[in-house]
Design a protein around this motif. Structure first.
Motif, PDB file in Angstrom:
ATOM      1  N   LEU A   1       8.986 -24.223  11.162  1.00  7.70           N
ATOM      2  CA  LEU A   1      10.371 -24.082  10.709  1.00  7.70           C
ATOM      3  C   LEU A   1      10.500 -22.769   9.948  1.00  7.70           C
ATOM      4  N   VAL A   2      11.559 -22.022  10.272  1.00 11.28           N
ATOM      5  CA  VAL A   2      11.735 -20.677   9.713  1.00 11.28           C
ATOM      6  C   VAL A   2      12.661 -20.727   8.503  1.00 11.28           C
ATOM      7  N   LYS A   3      12.311 -19.992   7.457  1.00 11.77           N
ATOM      8  CA  LYS A   3      13.173 -19.817   6.286  1.00 11.77           C
ATOM      9  C   LYS A   3      14.242 -18.764   6.623  1.00 11.77           C
ATOM     10  N   PRO A   4      15.451 -18.900   6.086  1.00  8.32           N
ATOM     11  CA  PRO A   4      15.971 -20.043   5.307  1.00  8.32           C
ATOM     12  C   PRO A   4      16.202 -21.253   6.210  1.00  8.32           C
ATOM     13  N   PHE A   5      16.170 -22.427   5.626  1.00  6.84           N
ATOM     14  CA  PHE A   5      16.239 -23.663   6.395  1.00  6.84           C
ATOM     15  C   PHE A   5      17.261 -24.600   5.778  1.00  6.84           C
ATOM     16  N   GLU A   6      17.685 -25.564   6.551  1.00 10.00           N
ATOM     17  CA  GLU A   6      18.574 -26.617   6.055  1.00 10.00           C
ATOM     18  C   GLU A   6      17.719 -27.776   5.540  1.00 10.00           C
ATOM     19  N   ILE A   7      18.066 -28.297   4.384  1.00 12.86           N
ATOM     20  CA  ILE A   7      17.280 -29.361   3.761  1.00 12.86           C
ATOM     21  C   ILE A   7      17.203 -30.591   4.658  1.00 12.86           C
ATOM     22  N   ASP A   8      18.328 -30.968   5.252  1.00 11.82           N
ATOM     23  CA  ASP A   8      18.333 -32.163   6.105  1.00 11.82           C
ATOM     24  C   ASP A   8      17.382 -31.995   7.287  1.00 11.82           C
ATOM     25  N   GLU A   9      17.335 -30.789   7.848  1.00 15.10           N
ATOM     26  CA  GLU A   9      16.438 -30.560   8.981  1.00 15.10           C
ATOM     27  C   GLU A   9      14.983 -30.615   8.529  1.00 15.10           C
ATOM     28  N   LEU A  10      14.676 -30.027   7.385  1.00 17.56           N
ATOM     29  CA  LEU A  10      13.310 -30.076   6.870  1.00 17.56           C
ATOM     30  C   LEU A  10      12.863 -31.522   6.660  1.00 17.56           C
ATOM     31  N   LEU A  11      13.687 -32.342   6.031  1.00 15.56           N
ATOM     32  CA  LEU A  11      13.322 -33.735   5.785  1.00 15.56           C
ATOM     33  C   LEU A  11      13.152 -34.493   7.102  1.00 15.56           C
ATOM     34  N   ALA A  12      14.011 -34.199   8.074  1.00 16.99           N
ATOM     35  CA  ALA A  12      13.897 -34.871   9.370  1.00 16.99           C
ATOM     36  C   ALA A  12      12.585 -34.505  10.050  1.00 16.99           C
ATOM     37  N   ARG A  13      12.202 -33.246   9.970  1.00 11.67           N
ATOM     38  CA  ARG A  13      10.949 -32.821  10.607  1.00 11.67           C
ATOM     39  C   ARG A  13       9.741 -33.448   9.913  1.00 11.67           C
ATOM     40  N   VAL A  14       9.816 -33.597   8.603  1.00 10.30           N
ATOM     41  CA  VAL A  14       8.736 -34.268   7.884  1.00 10.30           C
ATOM     42  C   VAL A  14       8.644 -35.730   8.303  1.00 10.30           C
ATOM     43  N   ARG A  15       9.778 -36.379   8.478  1.00 10.84           N
ATOM     44  CA  ARG A  15       9.751 -37.766   8.925  1.00 10.84           C
ATOM     45  C   ARG A  15       9.088 -37.896  10.301  1.00 10.84           C
ATOM     46  N   VAL A  16       9.332 -36.923  11.168  1.00  9.97           N
ATOM     47  CA  VAL A  16       8.693 -36.940  12.484  1.00  9.97           C
ATOM     48  C   VAL A  16       7.174 -36.832  12.327  1.00  9.97           C
ATOM     49  N   LEU A  17       6.711 -35.940  11.451  1.00 13.35           N
ATOM     50  CA  LEU A  17       5.263 -35.833  11.225  1.00 13.35           C
ATOM     51  C   LEU A  17       4.679 -37.144  10.730  1.00 13.35           C
ATOM     52  N   LEU A  18       5.409 -37.808   9.852  1.00 16.87           N
ATOM     53  CA  LEU A  18       4.882 -39.031   9.247  1.00 16.87           C
ATOM     54  C   LEU A  18       4.865 -40.215  10.199  1.00 16.87           C
ATOM     55  N   ARG A  19       5.581 -40.121  11.291  1.00 15.72           N
ATOM     56  CA  ARG A  19       5.529 -41.198  12.284  1.00 15.72           C
ATOM     57  C   ARG A  19       4.177 -41.286  12.963  1.00 15.72           C
ATOM     58  N   ARG A  20       3.345 -40.287  12.756  1.00 15.21           N
ATOM     59  CA  ARG A  20       2.013 -40.303  13.350  1.00 15.21           C
ATOM     60  C   ARG A  20       1.096 -41.288  12.641  1.00 15.21           C
ATOM     61  N   ARG A  21       1.481 -41.759  11.463  1.00 16.02           N
ATOM     62  CA  ARG A  21       0.650 -42.716  10.747  1.00 16.02           C
ATOM     63  C   ARG A  21       0.753 -44.098  11.393  1.00 16.02           C
ATOM     64  N   PRO A  22      -0.192 -45.019  11.134  1.00 19.10           N
ATOM     65  CA  PRO A  22      -1.429 -44.799  10.400  1.00 19.10           C
ATOM     66  C   PRO A  22      -2.564 -44.426  11.335  1.00 19.10           C
ATOM     67  N   GLY A  23      -3.299 -43.386  10.991  1.00 18.45           N
ATOM     68  CA  GLY A  23      -4.537 -43.093  11.687  1.00 18.45           C
ATOM     69  C   GLY A  23      -4.406 -42.418  13.029  1.00 18.45           C
ATOM     70  N   SER A  24      -3.197 -42.273  13.577  1.00 20.31           N
ATOM     71  CA  SER A  24      -3.090 -41.712  14.915  1.00 20.31           C
ATOM     72  C   SER A  24      -3.521 -40.261  14.959  1.00 20.31           C
ATOM     73  N   ALA A  25      -3.389 -39.552  13.819  1.00 19.03           N
ATOM     74  CA  ALA A  25      -3.804 -38.149  13.800  1.00 19.03           C
ATOM     75  C   ALA A  25      -5.316 -38.008  13.856  1.00 19.03           C
ATOM     76  N   ASP A  26      -6.040 -39.106  13.620  1.00 17.56           N
ATOM     77  CA  ASP A  26      -7.496 -39.049  13.606  1.00 17.56           C
ATOM     78  C   ASP A  26      -8.117 -39.399  14.951  1.00 17.56           C
ATOM     79  N   ARG A  27      -7.309 -39.783  15.942  1.00 11.63           N
ATOM     80  CA  ARG A  27      -7.854 -40.206  17.237  1.00 11.63           C
ATOM     81  C   ARG A  27      -7.080 -39.571  18.379  1.00 11.63           C
ATOM     82  N   LEU A  28      -7.805 -39.213  19.408  1.00  9.36           N
ATOM     83  CA  LEU A  28      -7.206 -38.636  20.606  1.00  9.36           C
ATOM     84  C   LEU A  28      -7.805 -39.320  21.826  1.00  9.36           C
TER      85      LEU A  28
END
Length: 225
Positions: A107-134
């Motif tokens: 994500l490039v600065k400057p950014f919109e807060i709502d978009e940043l939070l949405a992108r973080v939520r997408v990253l967190l959907r990888r839990r639990p443990g899915s980032a540790d296995r392929l």
């Protein structure tokens, strides 16, 4: 605005800007996330290696250790936390370098807060443990223990460099990597591209010839078995 945070999610912000860094901490804590701040690359490396986070927000132009250098060190150390690069470097080559360097999002600065939070939520959907296995050619690759377990339950241990190479291919299953790209990302201190061929041979010997496919005249990709 109300943001529904993933319960007990923990974030690491690596940002050297004295105003933006604390602002991001307040933003994420206000959204319900536990958040630590590292003001430079060295502090970020230490925290990421010694604590467990659910996602990382990483600047590129950091003092001590540059952002993509930090990310490369973490990936080679087996740290698989999902990473969002948040930076002013926004050209197409910059974005490609960040994603190829191991980041899940950019994500490039400057950014919109709502978009940043949405992108973080997408990253967190990888839990639990899915980032540790392929999944690799029908087998399960555990990034933490560096083992590959087949359908019959037989586990094969990999060396650090074998694991790094397999992780690179498995995270980009549709991409063909040249030998030069493999050496640059997995063996940055090496002087010969033949090291890529050597470690592909090691993986095939341990896991079967189908685990890595050769694309003639180009390089290697994850096998399709």
């Amino acid at each position: 605005m109300t943001d529904a945070a993933v319960p007990a999610a923990s974030l690491l912000v690596v940002e050297d800007d004295r105003e933006l860094g604390p602002l991001l901490v307040r933003l994420f804590r206000g959204a319900g996330y536990g958040t630590d701040l590292a003001p430079d690359g060295q502090a970020g490396l230490h925290l990421a290696l010694t604590r467990r986070y659910d996602a990382m927000i990483l600047d590129r132009g950091l003092p001590a250790i540059e952002g993509l250098d930090l990310l490369g060190r973490l990936r080679r150390s087996g740290v698989t936390v999902p990473v969002l690069v948040l930076t002013a470097l926004g050209t197409l080559p910059d974005r490609v370098a960040g994603l190829d360097g191991g980041a899940e999002d950019y994500l490039v600065k400057p950014f919109e807060i709502d978009e940043l939070l949405a992108r973080v939520r997408v990253l967190l959907r990888r839990r639990p443990g899915s980032a540790d296995r392929l999944t690799v050619a029908g087998a399960e690759f555990d990034l933490i223990s560096r083992t590959v377990t087949g359908p019959a339950g037989t586990a094969v241990a990999l060396s650090g460099r074998e694991s790094d190479l397999l992780r690179l291919l498995a995270r980009n299953p549709a991409r063909v990597f040249t030998r030069e790209e493999i050496v640059a990302q997995v063996f940055p201190d090496a002087s010969s591209v033949t090291l890529a061929d050597t470690y592909v041979h090691y993986l095939r010997r341990k896991l079967g010839a189908e685990v890595v496919s050769t694309v003639r005249g180009v390089g290697y990709r994850l096998g399709q078995g």
